[in-house]
Design an enzyme around this catalytic site. Sequence first.
Site, PDB file in Angstrom:
ATOM      1  N   SER A   1     -10.835 -12.371  -8.148  1.00  0.00           N
ATOM      2  CA  SER A   1     -10.923 -11.282  -9.125  1.00  0.00           C
ATOM      3  C   SER A   1     -12.318 -11.149  -9.707  1.00  0.00           C
ATOM      4  O   SER A   1     -12.676 -10.106 -10.234  1.00  0.00           O
ATOM      5  CB  SER A   1      -9.995 -11.563 -10.305  1.00  0.00           C
ATOM      6  OG  SER A   1      -8.720 -11.878  -9.888  1.00  0.00           O
TER       7      SER A   1
ATOM      8  N   ASN B   1     -12.680  -5.251 -13.259  1.00  0.00           N
ATOM      9  CA  ASN B   1     -12.552  -6.353 -14.227  1.00  0.00           C
ATOM     10  C   ASN B   1     -13.787  -6.460 -15.116  1.00  0.00           C
ATOM     11  O   ASN B   1     -13.688  -6.830 -16.286  1.00  0.00           O
ATOM     12  CB  ASN B   1     -12.303  -7.683 -13.512  1.00  0.00           C
ATOM     13  CG  ASN B   1     -10.869  -7.779 -13.022  1.00  0.00           C
ATOM     14  OD1 ASN B   1     -10.027  -6.971 -13.403  1.00  0.00           O
ATOM     15  ND2 ASN B   1     -10.588  -8.745 -12.186  1.00  0.00           N
TER      16      ASN B   1
ATOM     17  N   GLU C   1     -11.289  -3.072  -4.080  1.00  0.00           N
ATOM     18  CA  GLU C   1     -12.747  -3.219  -4.152  1.00  0.00           C
ATOM     19  C   GLU C   1     -13.209  -4.014  -2.925  1.00  0.00           C
ATOM     20  O   GLU C   1     -12.638  -5.070  -2.622  1.00  0.00           O
ATOM     21  CB  GLU C   1     -13.147  -3.962  -5.432  1.00  0.00           C
ATOM     22  CG  GLU C   1     -12.861  -3.157  -6.686  1.00  0.00           C
ATOM     23  CD  GLU C   1     -13.116  -3.933  -7.982  1.00  0.00           C
ATOM     24  OE1 GLU C   1     -13.341  -3.296  -8.998  1.00  0.00           O
ATOM     25  OE2 GLU C   1     -13.070  -5.180  -7.964  1.00  0.00           O
TER      26      GLU C   1
HETATM   27  N1  CAA Z   1       7.754  -2.592  -4.924  1.00  0.00           N
HETATM   28  C1  CAA Z   1       8.100  -1.320  -4.757  1.00  0.00           C
HETATM   29  N2  CAA Z   1       8.245  -0.445  -5.775  1.00  0.00           N
HETATM   30  C2  CAA Z   1       8.046  -0.895  -7.023  1.00  0.00           C
HETATM   31  C3  CAA Z   1       7.676  -2.221  -7.284  1.00  0.00           C
HETATM   32  C4  CAA Z   1       7.534  -3.093  -6.160  1.00  0.00           C
HETATM   33  N3  CAA Z   1       7.169  -4.383  -6.272  1.00  0.00           N
HETATM   34  N4  CAA Z   1       7.530  -2.382  -8.610  1.00  0.00           N
HETATM   35  C5  CAA Z   1       7.794  -1.223  -9.179  1.00  0.00           C
HETATM   36  N5  CAA Z   1       8.109  -0.312  -8.224  1.00  0.00           N
HETATM   37  C6  CAA Z   1       8.438   1.089  -8.431  1.00  0.00           C
HETATM   38  C7  CAA Z   1       9.645   1.257  -9.326  1.00  0.00           C
HETATM   39  O1  CAA Z   1      10.847   1.254  -8.570  1.00  0.00           O
HETATM   40  C8  CAA Z   1       9.385   2.625  -9.950  1.00  0.00           C
HETATM   41  O2  CAA Z   1       9.736   3.659  -9.059  1.00  0.00           O
HETATM   42  P1  CAA Z   1      10.263   5.088  -9.608  1.00  0.00           P
HETATM   43  O3  CAA Z   1       9.181   5.604 -10.520  1.00  0.00           O
HETATM   44  O4  CAA Z   1      10.418   5.909  -8.382  1.00  0.00           O
HETATM   45  O5  CAA Z   1      11.514   4.755 -10.333  1.00  0.00           O
HETATM   46  C9  CAA Z   1       7.880   2.667 -10.079  1.00  0.00           C
HETATM   47  O6  CAA Z   1       7.367   1.695  -9.154  1.00  0.00           O
HETATM   48  C10 CAA Z   1       7.412   2.296 -11.469  1.00  0.00           C
HETATM   49  O7  CAA Z   1       7.964   1.035 -11.842  1.00  0.00           O
HETATM   50  P2  CAA Z   1       8.769   0.787 -13.188  1.00  0.00           P
HETATM   51  O8  CAA Z   1       9.607   1.968 -13.522  1.00  0.00           O
HETATM   52  O9  CAA Z   1       9.450  -0.517 -13.028  1.00  0.00           O
HETATM   53  O10 CAA Z   1       7.706   0.549 -14.318  1.00  0.00           O
HETATM   54  P3  CAA Z   1       6.469   1.432 -14.736  1.00  0.00           P
HETATM   55  O11 CAA Z   1       6.668   2.889 -14.612  1.00  0.00           O
HETATM   56  O12 CAA Z   1       6.030   0.916 -16.029  1.00  0.00           O
HETATM   57  O13 CAA Z   1       5.357   1.017 -13.683  1.00  0.00           O
HETATM   58  C11 CAA Z   1       3.479  -0.343 -13.247  1.00  0.00           C
HETATM   59  C12 CAA Z   1       4.981  -0.305 -13.542  1.00  0.00           C
HETATM   60  C13 CAA Z   1       3.200   0.373 -11.941  1.00  0.00           C
HETATM   61  C14 CAA Z   1       3.089  -1.784 -13.138  1.00  0.00           C
HETATM   62  C15 CAA Z   1       2.718   0.408 -14.407  1.00  0.00           C
HETATM   63  O14 CAA Z   1       3.127  -0.088 -15.646  1.00  0.00           O
HETATM   64  C16 CAA Z   1       1.231   0.273 -14.300  1.00  0.00           C
HETATM   65  O15 CAA Z   1       0.585   1.016 -13.580  1.00  0.00           O
HETATM   66  N6  CAA Z   1       0.630  -0.678 -15.076  1.00  0.00           N
HETATM   67  C17 CAA Z   1      -0.770  -0.975 -15.027  1.00  0.00           C
HETATM   68  C18 CAA Z   1      -1.022  -1.984 -13.916  1.00  0.00           C
HETATM   69  C19 CAA Z   1      -2.466  -2.370 -13.790  1.00  0.00           C
HETATM   70  O16 CAA Z   1      -3.308  -2.009 -14.594  1.00  0.00           O
HETATM   71  N7  CAA Z   1      -2.786  -3.148 -12.737  1.00  0.00           N
HETATM   72  C20 CAA Z   1      -4.094  -3.707 -12.554  1.00  0.00           C
HETATM   73  C21 CAA Z   1      -4.129  -5.045 -13.186  1.00  0.00           C
HETATM   74  S1  CAA Z   1      -5.721  -5.805 -13.072  1.00  0.00           S
HETATM   75  C22 CAA Z   1      -5.639  -6.634 -11.616  1.00  0.00           C
HETATM   76  O17 CAA Z   1      -4.694  -6.651 -10.904  1.00  0.00           O
HETATM   77  C23 CAA Z   1      -6.904  -7.295 -11.243  1.00  0.00           C
HETATM   78  C24 CAA Z   1      -6.938  -8.722 -11.237  1.00  0.00           C
HETATM   79  O18 CAA Z   1      -7.930  -9.224 -10.796  1.00  0.00           O
HETATM   80  C25 CAA Z   1      -5.872  -9.581 -11.745  1.00  0.00           C
END
Ligand code: CAA
Length: 405
Positions: free
Chosen positions: A123, A195, A156
């Site tokens: 990351s 990040n 990235e």
């Molecule tokens: N596989 C398939 N589909 C999935 C899934 C999975 N593992 N997880 C969720 N989904 C689907 C759900 O079924 C849902 O589908 P519908 O809209 O058709 O019902 C959709 O994705 C959205 O999921 P939820 O309804 O459960 O929840 P949500 O709307 O809150 O979405 C989220 C969840 C996509 C995580 C959203 O909250 C989000 O975008 N959050 C921000 C995430 C983010 O910023 N990520 C980057 C983090 S930083 C990083 O990763 C870097 C690092 O170095 C650590």
Amino acid sequence: MKITDLNNVAVIGAGDMGHGIAELCALNGYNVYLKDIGQKFLDRAKNRIRESLNILARKGKLKDDNIETVLGRIIPTLDYKQALENCGLVIEAVPEIMSLKKSVFIELDFNLPKSAVIATNTSNMSITELASQIKRSSQVIGMHFFNPVILMKAIEIIRGNDTSNETMKFAEDFAYSLHKLPIPVLKDVPGFIVNRVLAPSSVLLNKIIEKKIATSNQIDANFRKIGQPMGPFELMDYVGLDIYKHGADYFAQKIDPEFKSPKWVNDLINEGKLGKKTDYGIYDWSSGRPTINLEDTTEKVDSKDLLLVQVNEAAKLIENGVVEYPGDIDLAIQNATGNVSGIFWLLKNDREYLINRLNFIADEMGVEIFRPIEFLKEMTIPSARKALKARKKKRKEQENQKNNK
Ligand code: CAA
């Protein structure tokens, strides 16, 4: 290595990121050797992949495949030799500990075919330092995926000091083959783009908590109110407080001590509260996504301040030549975090006010990394739309060249 020759991929580490990367590769037709150090991690990963495939199948998103076909492409293993001997690409996704990653790199180099590419999903950490462990440093690259891997579109693609153009192109082609959006990172800076840009806002959030200006719920509610999918504290929990701490302390070591992980986060970690993965962190995840009281907002914190410190950090990256197109920063943020507006819209407001506001925040919080850089005064407003257009054009030209050969 050419993308057309790639059939087998290895993923090292079957945790949050590794299992998602393995699922994504298998969904797109690759055979995947998924390696970890214990059977229980592999079993857990396979269950998580099955659950996710079930969701995709219900939505009709598996195209011609069925769940068993996709799962059948994933070969779990505890053995490096089996994982690597027939692979053209490996993606390392083990915990963010430099010494651990370095020892894994030596195994990778030893067991892979000579032509294979080594990608790390780190990351934040230096690709160049990791590559220096082994001879094939021109075939080492950063491929930083975002959580959840299946849903987040950006990857990235980070060039280390020795990474060859051929390896860069290969990694970009691979990202396209996964139906993702590769964002090249031209210099190996800590935290790369997303990040790195988010890091100063975490410092500001920590100051707000330490000074008891607002609560985590209030800030998250403010963010949800302006349409963000998750507030910043819920996101910290979602990604893992341990992961957050590694990043913050790495920035503190490599960029500025002001980035250091705060005591209140360290205390939670010491209590075993790492966020979603342990059911408890800043919030209670034991019954699924935590309940944020959306009515409990605050006017004591202006959410724009948190974006403003990000704009200043982004300006540092643009000035330093880290991105190919300035708009790549918004493109990366939009496609990695679901923040659909990005951050540069703020520059459309009164620039002098923004600069003064950054100076005010720096003084008020006693944090120098918030101080506006000179370049911010003169820089043109980056456009994600233009960056995407340029990227699509370049891709089309590359495709045409390939077809004409
Ligand atoms: N596989 C398939 N589909 C999935 C899934 C999975 N593992 N997880 C969720 N989904 C689907 C759900 O079924 C849902 O589908 P519908 O809209 O058709 O019902 C959709 O994705 C959205 O999921 P939820 O309804 O459960 O929840 P949500 O709307 O809150 O979405 C989220 C969840 C996509 C995580 C959203 O909250 C989000 O975008 N959050 C921000 C995430 C983010 O910023 N990520 C980057 C983090 S930083 C990083 O990763 C870097 C690092 O170095 C650590």
